[in-house]
Design a protein around this motif. Structure first.
Motif, PDB file in Angstrom:
ATOM      1  N   GLY A 196      -5.344  13.814  -3.106  1.00 29.19           N
ATOM      2  CA  GLY A 196      -4.654  14.608  -2.094  1.00 29.19           C
ATOM      3  C   GLY A 196      -3.251  14.087  -1.868  1.00 29.19           C
ATOM      4  O   GLY A 196      -2.652  13.461  -2.745  1.00 29.19           O
ATOM      5  N   ALA A 197      -2.727  14.361  -0.686  1.00 28.47           N
ATOM      6  CA  ALA A 197      -1.388  13.901  -0.331  1.00 28.47           C
ATOM      7  C   ALA A 197      -1.460  12.529   0.319  1.00 28.47           C
ATOM      8  O   ALA A 197      -2.419  12.210   1.034  1.00 28.47           O
ATOM      9  N   LEU A 198      -0.449  11.696   0.069  1.00 33.93           N
ATOM     10  CA  LEU A 198      -0.331  10.463   0.833  1.00 33.93           C
ATOM     11  C   LEU A 198      -0.048  10.831   2.282  1.00 33.93           C
ATOM     12  O   LEU A 198       0.420  11.932   2.590  1.00 33.93           O
ATOM     13  N   HIS A 199      -0.301   9.898   3.186  1.00 36.20           N
ATOM     14  CA  HIS A 199      -0.120  10.210   4.611  1.00 36.20           C
ATOM     15  C   HIS A 199       0.075   8.915   5.393  1.00 36.20           C
ATOM     16  O   HIS A 199       0.019   7.812   4.830  1.00 36.20           O
ATOM     17  N   ASN A 200       0.280   9.069   6.678  1.00 35.59           N
ATOM     18  CA  ASN A 200       0.615   7.929   7.530  1.00 35.59           C
ATOM     19  C   ASN A 200      -0.552   7.493   8.401  1.00 35.59           C
ATOM     20  O   ASN A 200      -0.347   6.808   9.414  1.00 35.59           O
ATOM     21  N   ALA A 201      -1.767   7.897   8.030  1.00 34.70           N
ATOM     22  CA  ALA A 201      -2.936   7.604   8.866  1.00 34.70           C
ATOM     23  C   ALA A 201      -3.893   6.667   8.139  1.00 34.70           C
ATOM     24  O   ALA A 201      -5.014   7.049   7.798  1.00 34.70           O
ATOM     25  N   ASP A 202      -3.460   5.429   7.907  1.00 37.15           N
ATOM     26  CA  ASP A 202      -4.339   4.465   7.247  1.00 37.15           C
ATOM     27  C   ASP A 202      -5.292   3.848   8.261  1.00 37.15           C
ATOM     28  O   ASP A 202      -5.255   4.153   9.463  1.00 37.15           O
ATOM     29  N   SER A 203      -6.171   2.976   7.795  1.00 34.90           N
ATOM     30  CA  SER A 203      -7.213   2.410   8.665  1.00 34.90           C
ATOM     31  C   SER A 203      -6.628   1.626   9.828  1.00 34.90           C
ATOM     32  O   SER A 203      -7.130   1.688  10.955  1.00 34.90           O
ATOM     33  N   SER A 204      -5.545   0.889   9.586  1.00 30.39           N
ATOM     34  CA  SER A 204      -4.922   0.118  10.656  1.00 30.39           C
ATOM     35  C   SER A 204      -4.340   1.030  11.724  1.00 30.39           C
ATOM     36  O   SER A 204      -4.503   0.796  12.929  1.00 30.39           O
TER      37      SER A 204
ATOM     38  N   ASN B 143      -8.939   7.606  -0.811  1.00 26.23           N
ATOM     39  CA  ASN B 143      -8.291   6.311  -0.644  1.00 26.23           C
ATOM     40  C   ASN B 143      -6.949   6.296  -1.386  1.00 26.23           C
ATOM     41  O   ASN B 143      -6.560   5.298  -1.994  1.00 26.23           O
ATOM     42  N   ASP B 144      -6.268   7.431  -1.327  1.00 26.65           N
ATOM     43  CA  ASP B 144      -5.055   7.603  -2.130  1.00 26.65           C
ATOM     44  C   ASP B 144      -3.959   6.610  -1.772  1.00 26.65           C
ATOM     45  O   ASP B 144      -3.254   6.119  -2.665  1.00 26.65           O
ATOM     46  N   ASN B 145      -3.782   6.329  -0.487  1.00 26.20           N
ATOM     47  CA  ASN B 145      -2.709   5.414  -0.088  1.00 26.20           C
ATOM     48  C   ASN B 145      -2.883   4.046  -0.728  1.00 26.20           C
ATOM     49  O   ASN B 145      -1.947   3.491  -1.322  1.00 26.20           O
ATOM     50  N   ALA B 146      -4.078   3.488  -0.599  1.00 22.42           N
ATOM     51  CA  ALA B 146      -4.327   2.146  -1.131  1.00 22.42           C
ATOM     52  C   ALA B 146      -4.238   2.141  -2.657  1.00 22.42           C
ATOM     53  O   ALA B 146      -3.705   1.189  -3.248  1.00 22.42           O
ATOM     54  N   GLU B 147      -4.747   3.194  -3.291  1.00 22.89           N
ATOM     55  CA  GLU B 147      -4.711   3.242  -4.754  1.00 22.89           C
ATOM     56  C   GLU B 147      -3.278   3.391  -5.267  1.00 22.89           C
ATOM     57  O   GLU B 147      -2.904   2.779  -6.274  1.00 22.89           O
ATOM     58  N   ALA B 148      -2.463   4.184  -4.570  1.00 22.59           N
ATOM     59  CA  ALA B 148      -1.064   4.330  -4.964  1.00 22.59           C
ATOM     60  C   ALA B 148      -0.306   3.022  -4.762  1.00 22.59           C
ATOM     61  O   ALA B 148       0.517   2.633  -5.601  1.00 22.59           O
ATOM     62  N   ALA B 149      -0.594   2.335  -3.652  1.00 20.03           N
ATOM     63  CA  ALA B 149       0.055   1.049  -3.395  1.00 20.03           C
ATOM     64  C   ALA B 149      -0.312   0.029  -4.464  1.00 20.03           C
ATOM     65  O   ALA B 149       0.536  -0.752  -4.927  1.00 20.03           O
TER      66      ALA B 149
ATOM     67  N   GLU C 257       6.332  -9.267  -0.956  1.00 19.11           N
ATOM     68  CA  GLU C 257       6.195 -10.440  -0.092  1.00 19.11           C
ATOM     69  C   GLU C 257       4.972 -10.285   0.795  1.00 19.11           C
ATOM     70  O   GLU C 257       4.776  -9.262   1.443  1.00 19.11           O
ATOM     71  N   ALA C 258       4.143 -11.293   0.818  1.00 16.13           N
ATOM     72  CA  ALA C 258       2.906 -11.248   1.608  1.00 16.13           C
ATOM     73  C   ALA C 258       3.235 -11.312   3.098  1.00 16.13           C
ATOM     74  O   ALA C 258       4.195 -11.922   3.500  1.00 16.13           O
TER      75      ALA C 258
ATOM     76  N   PHE D 199       6.279   7.024   4.380  1.00 18.56           N
ATOM     77  CA  PHE D 199       5.940   6.005   5.377  1.00 18.56           C
ATOM     78  C   PHE D 199       4.545   5.454   5.129  1.00 18.56           C
ATOM     79  O   PHE D 199       4.291   4.257   5.297  1.00 18.56           O
ATOM     80  N   GLY D 200       3.617   6.321   4.728  1.00 23.17           N
ATOM     81  CA  GLY D 200       2.263   5.863   4.460  1.00 23.17           C
ATOM     82  C   GLY D 200       2.208   4.883   3.309  1.00 23.17           C
ATOM     83  O   GLY D 200       1.506   3.871   3.364  1.00 23.17           O
ATOM     84  N   LEU D 201       2.966   5.156   2.242  1.00 25.24           N
ATOM     85  CA  LEU D 201       2.997   4.247   1.097  1.00 25.24           C
ATOM     86  C   LEU D 201       3.641   2.921   1.479  1.00 25.24           C
ATOM     87  O   LEU D 201       3.120   1.850   1.138  1.00 25.24           O
ATOM     88  N   VAL D 202       4.752   2.978   2.198  1.00 25.95           N
ATOM     89  CA  VAL D 202       5.437   1.752   2.621  1.00 25.95           C
ATOM     90  C   VAL D 202       4.535   0.921   3.530  1.00 25.95           C
ATOM     91  O   VAL D 202       4.488  -0.312   3.432  1.00 25.95           O
ATOM     92  N   ARG D 203       3.799   1.600   4.402  1.00 24.06           N
ATOM     93  CA  ARG D 203       2.872   0.880   5.285  1.00 24.06           C
ATOM     94  C   ARG D 203       1.768   0.204   4.470  1.00 24.06           C
ATOM     95  O   ARG D 203       1.403  -0.943   4.731  1.00 24.06           O
ATOM     96  N   SER D 204       1.242   0.900   3.467  1.00 26.12           N
ATOM     97  CA  SER D 204       0.172   0.328   2.648  1.00 26.12           C
ATOM     98  C   SER D 204       0.657  -0.870   1.835  1.00 26.12           C
ATOM     99  O   SER D 204      -0.144  -1.721   1.449  1.00 26.12           O
ATOM    100  N   LEU D 205       1.949  -0.924   1.577  1.00 24.94           N
ATOM    101  CA  LEU D 205       2.538  -2.052   0.847  1.00 24.94           C
ATOM    102  C   LEU D 205       2.930  -3.193   1.774  1.00 24.94           C
ATOM    103  O   LEU D 205       3.429  -4.227   1.318  1.00 24.94           O
TER     104      LEU D 205
END
Length: 414
Positions: free
Chosen positions: A217-225, A392-398, A413-414, A44-50
């Motif tokens: 570390g591990a991806l997660h669902n707690a991004d800045s937004s 900043n693993d989520n953003a870097e993985a995205a 898609e933007a 979910f964290g990766l999908v959210r970052s995308l």
């Protein structure tokens, strides 16, 4: 079993006629989970970052828990299903209903497999011209066969990301996202700790290839937004709390990070020693926290007016804690909780890191070298702060997913 949504995701907008496998706009995603929140939140964290969180479908592949299932978790899910079928046949042969035989009560029951690789692959092919390529994100051992089958059946229509190391045959996926410490076995220290006779059985056996992206570390669902929204949601409840607000997250022992009541007593002593410098102290336990550990910490600290112990009932304050705490104290067993806390840039103190072995110790070492964590000693002044570059693993993985999609002529898609 978590509810799932319909097998097709409606995408609004003007339909585009896209050439198969050449160009396309990724407008939707599918998340395949294993019923474990820690693994699924990484997807979910990766999908959210995308930017696709509002346009994803969730499918599950989860085996039962409890009973004798706890002793069979190492079995591949395909074999687990065959075992279940065999037991059902035996029960039928003796004219015994499964429910009455005790097998279901023992944990041998239907595998909760909602994710159907053939169905998802067919949907990806059928809707490609209208809705574009399909992003598939999966995490957990039980999802490996489903995710890899989707790619095999619809390679030109999907992009498959496997989060967490699948242990073998990484070429089955377009991209594997896994922490760097998963390759600890290939380091000099990892080889030193592994018996020569066991090395052929320890995975991974080869360095990361082109389709592997390593995180800290591990991806997660707690991004800045998410944390900004959580701050707004919890600010009124936390407004009356004295500063600094210190959050204590307690996990549970694992194979590579063993502890019990001894660490609980040690932690209580250190918390009593630092309470003078805390404005407020809020404690949360995880699902894995042993009952005796909970009882000791609750008994020792609940009477202090500065201390609040979450009772485990909704609403869960976890995101509010991440957003509004001034410092964190976290047990070393939880890579996910440490990864989330180290994303905030706030001070993180670790309890029990000296008990970690194998790749867990490598992860702790990495965080210390980054300056993100310090060991809790009980001598701290919790008003003190320090700075470090947040994870900043989520953003870097995205970003890596976007780059790999671009190589295929696709984009998000933007």
């Amino acid at each position: 079993m978590r509810p799932t949504q319909p097998p097709e995701l409606a995408v609004t907008g003007t339909p585009e006629n896209l050439q198969r496998g050449v160009s396309g706009v990724v407008k939707r995603a599918i998340v395949i989970g294993n019923g474990c929140a820690g693994a699924e939140n990484q997807c979910f964290g990766l999908v959210r970052s995308l930017g696709l969180y509002d346009r994803h479908l969730y499918y599950s592949v989860a085996r039962p828990r409890g009973g004798i299932s706890r002793w069979l978790h190492w079995l591949p899910i395909s074999f687990y299903k065959k075992l279940n079928h065999f037991i059902s046949c035996v029960c039928s042969g003796f004219s015994i209903k499964a429910n009455e035989s005790g097998f279901r009560r023992s944990g041998i029951e239907d595998v909760f497999e909602v994710a159907d690789a053939k169905q998802i692959a067919a949907m990806a092919r059928r809707t490609f011209d209208k809705s574009g390529p399909l992003l598939v994100v999966a995490s957990g051992r039980d999802t490996i066969s489903v995710a890899s089958s989707i790619r095999r059946l619809a390679m030109e229509y999907v992009f498959v990301v496997q989060v967490q190391h699948p242990r073998s045959r990484l070429e089955r996926f377009d991209l594997v996202i896994t922490p760097r410490h998963d390759y600890f076995s290939l380091t000099p220290e990892g080889k030193r700790q592994t018996s020569f006779f066991l090395r052929p059985w320890v995975t991974p056996r080869e360095p990361p290839g082109r389709n592997v992206f390593l995180t800290t570390g591990a991806l997660h669902n707690a991004d800045s937004s998410t944390l900004r929204n959580a701050a707004l949601e919890w600010k009124d409840e936390f407004a009356s709390l004295s500063k600094p607000l210190v959050v204590v997250n307690i996990g549970g022992p694992t194979r590579n990070c063993l502890y019990g009541v001894d660490l609980a007593k040690q932690l209580c002593g250190m918390l009593h020693s630092i309470l003078w410098s805390c404005g407020s102290l809020r404690i949360s336990f995880s699902r894995r926290t042993p009952k005796k550990v909970k009882e000791i910490i609750t008994r020792e600290l609940r009477s202090n007016p500065k201390v609040y112990i979450w009772d485990g009932k909704d609403p869960n304050p976890h995101l509010g804690h991440l957003a509004l705490a001034d410092a964190f104290i976290i047990t070393a067993d939880s890579i996910s909780m440490l990864s989330e806390a180290c994303t905030t840039g706030k001070p993180v103190y670790v309890v029990g890191a000296e008990r970690c072995t194998w790749k867990f110790s490598e992860f702790q070492k990495t965080l210390r070298e980054r300056g993100a964590v310090r060991p809790l000693t009980g001598k701290e002044n919790m008003v003190e702060k320090w700075s470090y570059t947040p994870l900043n693993d989520n953003a870097e993985a995205a970003k890596r997913v976007i780059q790999d999609l671009a190589e295929r002529g696709w984009k998000i898609e933007a």
